[in-house]
Scaffold this motif. Structure first.
Motif, PDB file in Angstrom:
ATOM      1  N   GLN A 151      60.727  -9.675 -23.526  1.00 52.21           N
ATOM      2  CA  GLN A 151      59.353  -9.926 -23.102  1.00 52.21           C
ATOM      3  C   GLN A 151      58.583  -8.646 -22.789  1.00 52.21           C
ATOM      4  OE1 GLN A 151      60.187 -12.716 -19.856  1.00 52.21           O
ATOM      5  NE2 GLN A 151      59.265 -14.357 -21.066  1.00 52.21           N
ATOM      6  N   ALA A 152      59.279  -7.502 -22.787  1.00 53.31           N
ATOM      7  CA  ALA A 152      58.609  -6.239 -22.476  1.00 53.31           C
ATOM      8  C   ALA A 152      57.844  -5.738 -23.696  1.00 53.31           C
ATOM      9  CB  ALA A 152      59.636  -5.195 -22.039  1.00 53.31           C
ATOM     10  N   PRO A 153      56.642  -5.199 -23.508  1.00 57.82           N
ATOM     11  CA  PRO A 153      55.874  -4.718 -24.648  1.00 57.82           C
ATOM     12  C   PRO A 153      56.454  -3.482 -25.307  1.00 57.82           C
ATOM     13  CG  PRO A 153      54.750  -4.193 -22.595  1.00 57.82           C
ATOM     14  CD  PRO A 153      55.899  -5.086 -22.244  1.00 57.82           C
ATOM     15  N   ASN A 154      57.199  -2.668 -24.546  1.00 52.42           N
ATOM     16  CA  ASN A 154      57.834  -1.476 -25.095  1.00 52.42           C
ATOM     17  C   ASN A 154      58.918  -1.007 -24.132  1.00 52.42           C
ATOM     18  OD1 ASN A 154      56.522   0.445 -23.126  1.00 52.42           O
ATOM     19  ND2 ASN A 154      54.686  -0.343 -24.161  1.00 52.42           N
TER      20      ASN A 154
ATOM     21  N   ALA B  28      59.405   1.978 -22.653  1.00 54.56           N
ATOM     22  CA  ALA B  28      58.935   2.736 -21.499  1.00 54.56           C
ATOM     23  C   ALA B  28      58.481   1.796 -20.382  1.00 54.56           C
ATOM     24  CB  ALA B  28      57.802   3.680 -21.911  1.00 54.56           C
ATOM     25  N   TRP B  29      57.759   0.743 -20.762  1.00 54.87           N
ATOM     26  CA  TRP B  29      57.304  -0.249 -19.786  1.00 54.87           C
ATOM     27  C   TRP B  29      58.503  -0.915 -19.121  1.00 54.87           C
ATOM     28  CZ3 TRP B  29      57.535  -5.347 -18.469  1.00 54.87           C
ATOM     29  CH2 TRP B  29      56.480  -5.892 -17.730  1.00 54.87           C
ATOM     30  N   ASP B  30      59.500  -1.277 -19.919  1.00 52.74           N
ATOM     31  CA  ASP B  30      60.676  -1.964 -19.401  1.00 52.74           C
ATOM     32  C   ASP B  30      61.437  -1.084 -18.417  1.00 52.74           C
ATOM     33  OD1 ASP B  30      62.262  -4.261 -19.311  1.00 52.74           O
ATOM     34  OD2 ASP B  30      63.636  -3.528 -20.834  1.00 52.74           O
ATOM     35  N   ILE B  31      61.570   0.179 -18.722  1.00 54.31           N
ATOM     36  CA  ILE B  31      62.304   1.091 -17.841  1.00 54.31           C
ATOM     37  C   ILE B  31      61.540   1.309 -16.536  1.00 54.31           C
ATOM     38  CG2 ILE B  31      63.045   3.503 -17.586  1.00 54.31           C
ATOM     39  CD1 ILE B  31      64.038   3.359 -20.468  1.00 54.31           C
ATOM     40  N   MET B  32      60.226   1.336 -16.587  1.00 51.26           N
ATOM     41  CA  MET B  32      59.463   1.468 -15.347  1.00 51.26           C
ATOM     42  C   MET B  32      59.619   0.220 -14.479  1.00 51.26           C
ATOM     43  SD  MET B  32      58.530   4.473 -15.377  1.00 51.26           S
ATOM     44  CE  MET B  32      57.685   4.396 -13.791  1.00 51.26           C
TER      45      MET B  32
ATOM     46  N   GLU C  68      69.732   7.965 -20.735  1.00 53.70           N
ATOM     47  CA  GLU C  68      68.945   9.199 -20.750  1.00 53.70           C
ATOM     48  C   GLU C  68      67.500   8.932 -20.333  1.00 53.70           C
ATOM     49  OE1 GLU C  68      67.491  12.545 -24.021  1.00 53.70           O
ATOM     50  OE2 GLU C  68      69.408  11.486 -24.332  1.00 53.70           O
ATOM     51  N   GLN C  69      66.923   7.847 -20.845  1.00 58.53           N
ATOM     52  CA  GLN C  69      65.548   7.511 -20.482  1.00 58.53           C
ATOM     53  C   GLN C  69      65.440   7.129 -19.009  1.00 58.53           C
ATOM     54  OE1 GLN C  69      65.073   4.643 -23.890  1.00 58.53           O
ATOM     55  NE2 GLN C  69      63.098   5.654 -24.099  1.00 58.53           N
ATOM     56  N   CYS C  70      66.445   6.412 -18.503  1.00 59.24           N
ATOM     57  CA  CYS C  70      66.448   6.049 -17.088  1.00 59.24           C
ATOM     58  C   CYS C  70      66.509   7.294 -16.206  1.00 59.24           C
ATOM     59  CB  CYS C  70      67.618   5.130 -16.776  1.00 59.24           C
ATOM     60  SG  CYS C  70      67.441   3.444 -17.402  1.00 59.24           S
ATOM     61  N   ARG C  71      67.398   8.204 -16.543  1.00 56.40           N
ATOM     62  CA  ARG C  71      67.527   9.427 -15.738  1.00 56.40           C
ATOM     63  C   ARG C  71      66.240  10.251 -15.777  1.00 56.40           C
ATOM     64  NH1 ARG C  71      71.210   6.723 -13.466  1.00 56.40           N
ATOM     65  NH2 ARG C  71      73.363   6.970 -14.127  1.00 56.40           N
ATOM     66  N   SER C  72      65.557  10.220 -16.898  1.00 56.30           N
ATOM     67  CA  SER C  72      64.350  11.038 -17.044  1.00 56.30           C
ATOM     68  C   SER C  72      63.208  10.570 -16.144  1.00 56.30           C
ATOM     69  CB  SER C  72      63.882  11.040 -18.509  1.00 56.30           C
ATOM     70  OG  SER C  72      63.340   9.783 -18.883  1.00 56.30           O
ATOM     71  N   VAL C  73      63.244   9.293 -15.711  1.00 55.81           N
ATOM     72  CA  VAL C  73      62.194   8.799 -14.813  1.00 55.81           C
ATOM     73  C   VAL C  73      62.687   8.683 -13.377  1.00 55.81           C
ATOM     74  CG1 VAL C  73      61.052   7.561 -16.685  1.00 55.81           C
ATOM     75  CG2 VAL C  73      62.704   6.347 -15.250  1.00 55.81           C
ATOM     76  N   GLY C  74      63.869   9.219 -13.088  1.00 53.74           N
ATOM     77  CA  GLY C  74      64.351   9.265 -11.722  1.00 53.74           C
ATOM     78  C   GLY C  74      65.253   8.132 -11.292  1.00 53.74           C
ATOM     79  N   ILE C  75      65.728   7.314 -12.224  1.00 57.20           N
ATOM     80  CA  ILE C  75      66.705   6.275 -11.891  1.00 57.20           C
ATOM     81  C   ILE C  75      68.071   6.934 -11.849  1.00 57.20           C
ATOM     82  CG2 ILE C  75      67.800   4.138 -12.652  1.00 57.20           C
ATOM     83  CD1 ILE C  75      65.157   3.403 -14.030  1.00 57.20           C
TER      84      ILE C  75
END
Length: 319
Positions: free
Chosen positions: A184-187, A189-193, A222-229
Motif C-alpha cells: 500500500q506504500a507509494p514508494n 522511501a515513504w515506507d521506510i519513513m 542500508e536504506q533504514c540505517r541511512s535514515v537513522g533506524i
C-alpha cells in the motif's frame, strides 16, 4: 526475557520461528507438538500469530447465503502462555490494530503482563472485511504506529483512562518491515519513513516480511540505517514446499519469487522435489545472511516443523 536481550546476549547466531494457532475447535496439543520438535534447536523465542474476525458466507436451505463473522483462529494468548509454561521459551504474541478496539488491546496487554510475557509484535493486520461500530467509549488504532504508541504509553504507566497508582508494563515491542515495500506504500522511501515513525514511537526491533532474494534485505537495511533506524532488523525466511506457493505467496504477501527459483519449482516432477528445491534455496539464503552477521533468522513455519529442521540442522553445524 526480551527479544532484544536475547539478541544482545547471543554468542552464536539465533534462529527463531513463527507459528499459527489451531483453527477454532482444534487442539493446542498439535502446535505444542511443533514446539516440542523445535526444542533440540534451542529456539530463543517463538512468535504466535493473531487473527481478527473475518467474514464468511454459509449456504442456507432456502438458497440464500448467511453472512457470518467470527475469529477462525482464536487462542493466541493462551497458546503463548502454554508454550512459556511448558517449555520455558519466550513467546511473541502478535497484537493487531485491525478488528480490535484500543480498549480490547489494553485488556489483552494487561493479561500478557500478568502472565509474565515480555514481548509483543505490533502490526496493523490484514483487512478481513469486518469493521466494528464504535460506541462513544471505544476507540481504535488505525495504524501500527498508533498501536506502538499505545504500548509505549502503557510501558510508562499511562492507560486509556487516568488510574491511581497505575503500574507500568515492560514490553519489548517488535514491528514489521518490508524489504520489497508494503503493497500500500507509494514508494520505498515513504515506507521506510513510516517504519522510522514506529521506531520513534517506541519499537525496539524489526522483523521483516518474507523475501526470497537477499539483495532486497541488504538494500532495505542500508536504506533504514541511512535514515537513522538503528534497531535490530531480523530477516524473515519462508521455505517453499508446494508448487501453489508460486501463486499464493505473491498474492498474499506481495513478495517476489526469483526467476531461477520459480522456474525450477515449476519444472519439478513431484512434491518431494519441490520441497527439496525450497530447502536448498532457504539454506543458501540463510548461509549468506549468517555470513553477513544478521542478528537472527526468523522462519515462518506456521503449523509444521518438519521442513525447517532440514534447514536448521546444517546451519547449527556451521555455528
Amino acid at each position: 526475557m526480551k527479544v532484544t536481550e536475547h539478541l544482545d546476549r547471543a554468542s552464536n547466531p539465533l534462529i527463531s520461528y513463527e507459528i499459527i494457532p489451531p483453527k477454532r475447535g482444534g487442539s493446542a496439543e498439535q502446535m505444542l507438538g511443533v514446539v516440542e520438535e523445535l526444542m533440540p534447536y534451542e529456539p530463543p523465542f517463538i512468535d504466535v500469530t493473531s487473527h481478527s474476525a473475518e467474514v464468511s458466507y454459509k449456504p442456507m436451505p432456502d438458497g440464500t447465503w448467511k453472512r457470518c463473522v467470527k475469529r477462525k483462529r482464536p487462542g493466541t494468548l493462551g497458546l503463548c502462555a502454554a508454550i512459556e509454561a511448558r517449555y520455558g521459551i519466550d513467546t511473541v504474541p502478535h497484537i493487531l490494530c485491525k478488528g480490535f478496539t484500543r480498549e480490547e488491546t489494553e485488556d489483552a496487554l494487561i493479561e500478557l503482563n500478568y502472565l509474565g510475557i515480555d514481548n509483543v509484535l505490533a502490526i496493523r493486520g490484514d483487512d478481513k472485511g469486518v469493521e466494528k461500530d464504535l460506541s462513544p467509549d471505544r476507540s481504535r488504532n488505525e495504524y501500527a504506529v498508533d498501536l506502538v504508541s499505545q504500548i509505549t504509553d502503557m510501558n510508562q504507566g499511562a492507560y486509556l483512562e487516568d488510574l491511581m497508582d497505575a503500574q507500568p508494563t515492560n514490553f519489548c515491542i517488535g514491528v514489521g518491515g518490508y524489504p520489497e515495500k508494503h503493497f500500500q506504500a507509494p514508494n520505498m522511501a515513504w515506507d521506510i519513513m513510516r517504519l522510522k515513525q514506529k521506531i520513534e514511537a517506541g519499537a525496539d526491533y524489526v522483523v521483516t516480511q518474507m523475501f526470497f532474494d537477499n539483495a532486497y534485505y541488504f538494500e532495505f537495511v542500508e536504506q533504514c540505517r541511512s535514515v537513522g533506524i538503528d534497531v535490530p532488523i531480523i530477516p524473515g525466511i519462508k521455505i517453499i514446499t508446494r508448487k501453489r506457493h508460486l501463486q499464493s505467496l505473491p498474492a498474499h504477501f506481495h513478495t517476489d519469487i526469483p526467476e531461477a527459483l520459480a522456474a525450477e519449482i515449476a519444472a519439478a516432477d513431484s512434491d518431494e522435489e519441490v520441497k527439496h528445491l525450497g530447502i536448498e534455496w532457504a539454506l543458501q539464503q540463510s548461509e549468506e545472511l549468517l555470513s553477513a552477521n544478521v542478528p537472527c533468522l526468523h522462519f515462518y513455519i506456521m503449523s509444521s516443523a518438519t521442513t525447517v529442521k532440514e534447514v536448521v540442522e546444517p546451519l547449527r553445524e556451521m555455528a
